[in-house]
Design a protein around this motif. Structure first.
Motif: not given
Length: 121
Positions: A110, A112-113, A22, A1-5, A24-26
C-alpha cells in the motif's frame, strides 16, 4: 480499505531537519514492513529506509547516518527523522507498507499519496 496518510513535509534550509509521519488506517490484520521511498523530478522512485515488524532497519547509502526510521506498532505509524538535509534530498516522499488486510486476505503493498520535501536556501 486501507489508507496511508503522510504528514510532515515542507521547505527546509540545507542542514535542517524534518520529521515525516505516516499512519495506516482501515482494515488491517497485520502490518509487516513499513518504509519510505522518494522520487525526485526526472528520476526513478528509490527506497530511502525500511523497518520490519521486528524493528530491523535498512537504509539507502545516501541517507545513512542522517535519517532514522522508526515505527509505533500500537499506532500503525512509521516515522522518518531527517537530519542534516541536503538539496539532493529534495523529492516527493512516499510511505509504503506491506499489509495483510484480513485474516484471509492477501498481503500486498500500500502507498501513501506522497509529501513534498524541498531542501533549499
Amino acid at each position: 480499505q486501507v489508507q496511508l496518510v503522510e504528514s510532515g513535509g515542507g521547505l527546509v534550509q540545507p542542514g535542517g531537519s524534518l520529521r515525516l509521519s505516516c499512519a495506516a488506517s482501515g482494515s488491517i490484520f497485520v502490518i509487516n514492513a513499513m518504509g519510505w521511498y522518494r522520487q525526485a523530478p526526472g528520476k526513478e522512485r528509490e527506497l530511502v529506509a525500511a523497518v520490519t515488524s521486528a524493528a530491523g532497519t535498512n537504509y539507502a547509502d545516501s541517507v545513512k547516518g542522517r535519517f532514522t526510521i522508526s515505527r509505533d506498532n500500537a499506532k500503525n505509524t512509521v516515522y522518518l527523522q531527517m537530519n542534516s538535509l541536503k538539496p539532493e534530498d529534495t523529492a516527493v516522499y512516499y510511505c509504503n507498507a506491506l499489509i495483510r488486510p484480513t485474516i484471509v486476505g492477501r498481503t500486498r503493498d500500500y502507498w501513501g499519496q506522497g509529501t513534498q520535501v524541498t531542501v533549499s536556501s
